[in-house]
Design a protein around this motif. Sequence first.
Motif, PDB file in Angstrom:
ATOM      1  N   ASN A  32     110.426 -40.763 -34.337  1.00 48.17           N
ATOM      2  CA  ASN A  32     111.054 -39.302 -34.273  1.00 48.17           C
ATOM      3  C   ASN A  32     112.775 -39.893 -34.454  1.00 48.17           C
ATOM      4  OD1 ASN A  32     112.220 -37.120 -33.263  1.00 48.17           O
ATOM      5  ND2 ASN A  32     111.548 -37.043 -31.234  1.00 48.17           N
ATOM      6  N   PRO A  33     113.088 -39.215 -35.621  1.00 45.53           N
ATOM      7  CA  PRO A  33     114.661 -39.272 -35.662  1.00 45.53           C
ATOM      8  C   PRO A  33     115.430 -38.443 -35.026  1.00 45.53           C
ATOM      9  CG  PRO A  33     113.647 -38.135 -37.707  1.00 45.53           C
ATOM     10  CD  PRO A  33     112.596 -38.510 -36.596  1.00 45.53           C
ATOM     11  N   GLN A  34     114.956 -37.780 -34.016  1.00 44.56           N
ATOM     12  CA  GLN A  34     115.693 -36.820 -33.278  1.00 44.56           C
ATOM     13  C   GLN A  34     115.228 -37.037 -31.940  1.00 44.56           C
ATOM     14  OE1 GLN A  34     118.302 -35.082 -34.452  1.00 44.56           O
ATOM     15  NE2 GLN A  34     117.611 -35.428 -36.437  1.00 44.56           N
ATOM     16  N   SER A  35     115.094 -38.289 -31.503  1.00 42.35           N
ATOM     17  CA  SER A  35     114.513 -38.665 -30.044  1.00 42.35           C
ATOM     18  C   SER A  35     115.432 -38.621 -28.972  1.00 42.35           C
ATOM     19  CB  SER A  35     113.866 -40.050 -30.176  1.00 42.35           C
ATOM     20  OG  SER A  35     114.804 -41.023 -30.326  1.00 42.35           O
ATOM     21  N   ASP A  36     116.972 -38.470 -29.313  1.00 41.06           N
ATOM     22  CA  ASP A  36     117.883 -38.376 -28.319  1.00 41.06           C
ATOM     23  C   ASP A  36     118.053 -36.953 -27.801  1.00 41.06           C
ATOM     24  OD1 ASP A  36     118.577 -37.585 -31.211  1.00 41.06           O
ATOM     25  OD2 ASP A  36     120.772 -37.542 -30.292  1.00 41.06           O
ATOM     26  N   ILE A  37     117.381 -35.891 -28.442  1.00 37.62           N
ATOM     27  CA  ILE A  37     117.166 -34.727 -27.601  1.00 37.62           C
ATOM     28  C   ILE A  37     115.743 -34.205 -27.674  1.00 37.62           C
ATOM     29  CG2 ILE A  37     119.220 -34.100 -28.837  1.00 37.62           C
ATOM     30  CD1 ILE A  37     117.683 -32.259 -30.662  1.00 37.62           C
ATOM     31  N   SER A  38     115.634 -33.416 -26.518  1.00 37.81           N
ATOM     32  CA  SER A  38     114.208 -32.835 -26.221  1.00 37.81           C
ATOM     33  C   SER A  38     113.845 -31.392 -27.196  1.00 37.81           C
ATOM     34  CB  SER A  38     113.952 -32.419 -24.831  1.00 37.81           C
ATOM     35  OG  SER A  38     113.965 -33.870 -24.131  1.00 37.81           O
ATOM     36  N   HIS A  62      90.714 -20.735 -31.832  1.00 37.66           N
ATOM     37  CA  HIS A  62      92.231 -20.667 -32.309  1.00 37.66           C
ATOM     38  C   HIS A  62      92.900 -21.771 -31.371  1.00 37.66           C
ATOM     39  CE1 HIS A  62      95.796 -17.848 -33.123  1.00 37.66           C
ATOM     40  NE2 HIS A  62      96.438 -19.115 -32.815  1.00 37.66           N
ATOM     41  N   LEU A  63      93.357 -22.855 -31.858  1.00 37.92           N
ATOM     42  CA  LEU A  63      94.044 -23.885 -31.038  1.00 37.92           C
ATOM     43  C   LEU A  63      95.631 -23.760 -31.213  1.00 37.92           C
ATOM     44  CD1 LEU A  63      92.161 -27.192 -31.719  1.00 37.92           C
ATOM     45  CD2 LEU A  63      91.640 -25.294 -29.880  1.00 37.92           C
ATOM     46  N   VAL A  64      96.337 -23.882 -30.034  1.00 38.64           N
ATOM     47  CA  VAL A  64      97.754 -24.064 -30.113  1.00 38.64           C
ATOM     48  C   VAL A  64      98.211 -25.121 -29.422  1.00 38.64           C
ATOM     49  CG1 VAL A  64      99.998 -22.916 -29.543  1.00 38.64           C
ATOM     50  CG2 VAL A  64      97.733 -21.458 -30.202  1.00 38.64           C
ATOM     51  N   ILE A  65      98.788 -26.172 -30.131  1.00 37.30           N
ATOM     52  CA  ILE A  65      99.471 -27.429 -29.464  1.00 37.30           C
ATOM     53  C   ILE A  65     100.817 -27.440 -29.408  1.00 37.30           C
ATOM     54  CG2 ILE A  65      99.171 -30.034 -29.752  1.00 37.30           C
ATOM     55  CD1 ILE A  65      96.553 -29.401 -31.484  1.00 37.30           C
ATOM     56  N   ASP A  66     101.222 -27.710 -28.222  1.00 40.11           N
ATOM     57  CA  ASP A  66     102.815 -27.694 -28.050  1.00 40.11           C
ATOM     58  C   ASP A  66     103.096 -29.203 -27.400  1.00 40.11           C
ATOM     59  OD1 ASP A  66     103.989 -25.140 -28.698  1.00 40.11           O
ATOM     60  OD2 ASP A  66     102.947 -24.555 -26.960  1.00 40.11           O
ATOM     61  N   TYR A  67     103.820 -29.898 -28.139  1.00 44.01           N
ATOM     62  CA  TYR A  67     104.528 -30.971 -27.583  1.00 44.01           C
ATOM     63  C   TYR A  67     105.890 -31.300 -27.764  1.00 44.01           C
ATOM     64  CZ  TYR A  67     104.594 -34.013 -31.838  1.00 44.01           C
ATOM     65  OH  TYR A  67     104.953 -34.421 -33.111  1.00 44.01           O
ATOM     66  N   VAL A  68     106.618 -31.966 -26.707  1.00 47.29           N
ATOM     67  CA  VAL A  68     107.921 -32.458 -26.857  1.00 47.29           C
ATOM     68  C   VAL A  68     107.768 -34.034 -27.114  1.00 47.29           C
ATOM     69  CG1 VAL A  68     109.960 -32.757 -25.407  1.00 47.29           C
ATOM     70  CG2 VAL A  68     108.701 -30.665 -24.859  1.00 47.29           C
ATOM     71  N   PRO A  69     108.091 -34.288 -28.314  1.00 47.88           N
ATOM     72  CA  PRO A  69     108.143 -35.702 -28.718  1.00 47.88           C
ATOM     73  C   PRO A  69     108.927 -36.520 -27.930  1.00 47.88           C
ATOM     74  CG  PRO A  69     108.838 -34.289 -30.647  1.00 47.88           C
ATOM     75  CD  PRO A  69     108.809 -33.284 -29.382  1.00 47.88           C
ATOM     76  N   GLY A  70     108.429 -37.884 -27.920  1.00 40.37           N
ATOM     77  CA  GLY A  70     109.308 -39.024 -27.557  1.00 40.37           C
ATOM     78  C   GLY A  70     109.589 -39.646 -28.451  1.00 40.37           C
ATOM     79  N   ASP A  71     109.114 -40.843 -28.706  1.00 38.12           N
ATOM     80  CA  ASP A  71     109.558 -41.866 -29.847  1.00 38.12           C
ATOM     81  C   ASP A  71     108.735 -41.373 -31.040  1.00 38.12           C
ATOM     82  OD1 ASP A  71     111.413 -42.998 -28.266  1.00 38.12           O
ATOM     83  OD2 ASP A  71     110.170 -44.665 -27.627  1.00 38.12           O
ATOM     84  N   TRP A  72     107.699 -40.657 -31.104  1.00 37.09           N
ATOM     85  CA  TRP A  72     107.005 -40.556 -32.164  1.00 37.09           C
ATOM     86  C   TRP A  72     106.563 -39.022 -32.609  1.00 37.09           C
ATOM     87  CZ3 TRP A  72     105.946 -44.692 -34.597  1.00 37.09           C
ATOM     88  CH2 TRP A  72     106.210 -45.976 -33.996  1.00 37.09           C
ATOM     89  N   ASN A 105      97.646 -37.167 -26.830  1.00 39.61           N
ATOM     90  CA  ASN A 105      98.940 -37.814 -25.778  1.00 39.61           C
ATOM     91  C   ASN A 105      98.809 -39.190 -25.649  1.00 39.61           C
ATOM     92  OD1 ASN A 105     100.447 -36.951 -23.501  1.00 39.61           O
ATOM     93  ND2 ASN A 105      98.783 -38.083 -22.166  1.00 39.61           N
ATOM     94  N   ASP A 106      97.370 -39.848 -26.001  1.00 32.89           N
ATOM     95  CA  ASP A 106      97.639 -41.430 -25.972  1.00 32.89           C
ATOM     96  C   ASP A 106      98.201 -42.016 -27.022  1.00 32.89           C
ATOM     97  OD1 ASP A 106      96.028 -41.233 -23.480  1.00 32.89           O
ATOM     98  OD2 ASP A 106      93.938 -41.603 -24.372  1.00 32.89           O
ATOM     99  N   PHE A 107      97.977 -41.303 -28.227  1.00 37.47           N
ATOM    100  CA  PHE A 107      98.434 -41.793 -29.669  1.00 37.47           C
ATOM    101  C   PHE A 107      99.921 -41.756 -29.586  1.00 37.47           C
ATOM    102  CE2 PHE A 107      99.258 -41.283 -34.185  1.00 37.47           C
ATOM    103  CZ  PHE A 107      98.987 -42.407 -34.459  1.00 37.47           C
ATOM    104  N   LEU A 108     100.578 -40.358 -29.196  1.00 38.28           N
ATOM    105  CA  LEU A 108     101.962 -40.104 -29.516  1.00 38.28           C
ATOM    106  C   LEU A 108     102.814 -40.500 -28.144  1.00 38.28           C
ATOM    107  CD1 LEU A 108     101.650 -36.660 -30.971  1.00 38.28           C
ATOM    108  CD2 LEU A 108     102.268 -38.767 -32.106  1.00 38.28           C
ATOM    109  N   ALA A 109     102.252 -40.708 -26.801  1.00 40.35           N
ATOM    110  CA  ALA A 109     103.058 -40.466 -25.697  1.00 40.35           C
ATOM    111  C   ALA A 109     104.050 -39.765 -25.560  1.00 40.35           C
ATOM    112  CB  ALA A 109     103.564 -42.146 -25.230  1.00 40.35           C
TER     113      ALA A 109
END
Length: 154
Positions: A32-38, A62-72, A105-109
Amino acid sequence: MSDDIYKNLKQLGGDTIQPTSPEAAELERVQNPQSDISYNVRFTAPEFTSLCPMTGQPDFAHLVIDYVPGDWLVESKSLKLFLTSFRNHGAFHEDCTISIARRLNDFLAPKWLRIGGYWYPRGGIPIDVFWQTGEMPRDVWIPDQGVPPYRGRG
């Protein structure tokens, strides 16, 4: 930005073979090149399909997936191939939805993840499945998933 973060991707930009099962599907990720922000990332799969494990009939969601990335970040083509690998996979709605969430979740943390599985009715009953990793972050704009309660969903 350097292309070095993309050098290990194998599926993007080339021919790929559809995985035969969710277990065989290979998720890919990039730094994630923007890992310094959420911030929130949303994937919407309005035509998700799997099979009923008892009848073999198709189930649609109909799936909706939201995530706030960390490092990945998940690479979107690999995610699409992972999701379409459920087309010939027999599992109940709950199992499909939670399996997808746990694998991501396991893959991206990620800092946070949620999934909404809005399943179309079979036998007259829609089954909606929701899961998230913890409290919704307060410092990130995360819109409503935008899928209305069932009334001829569409």
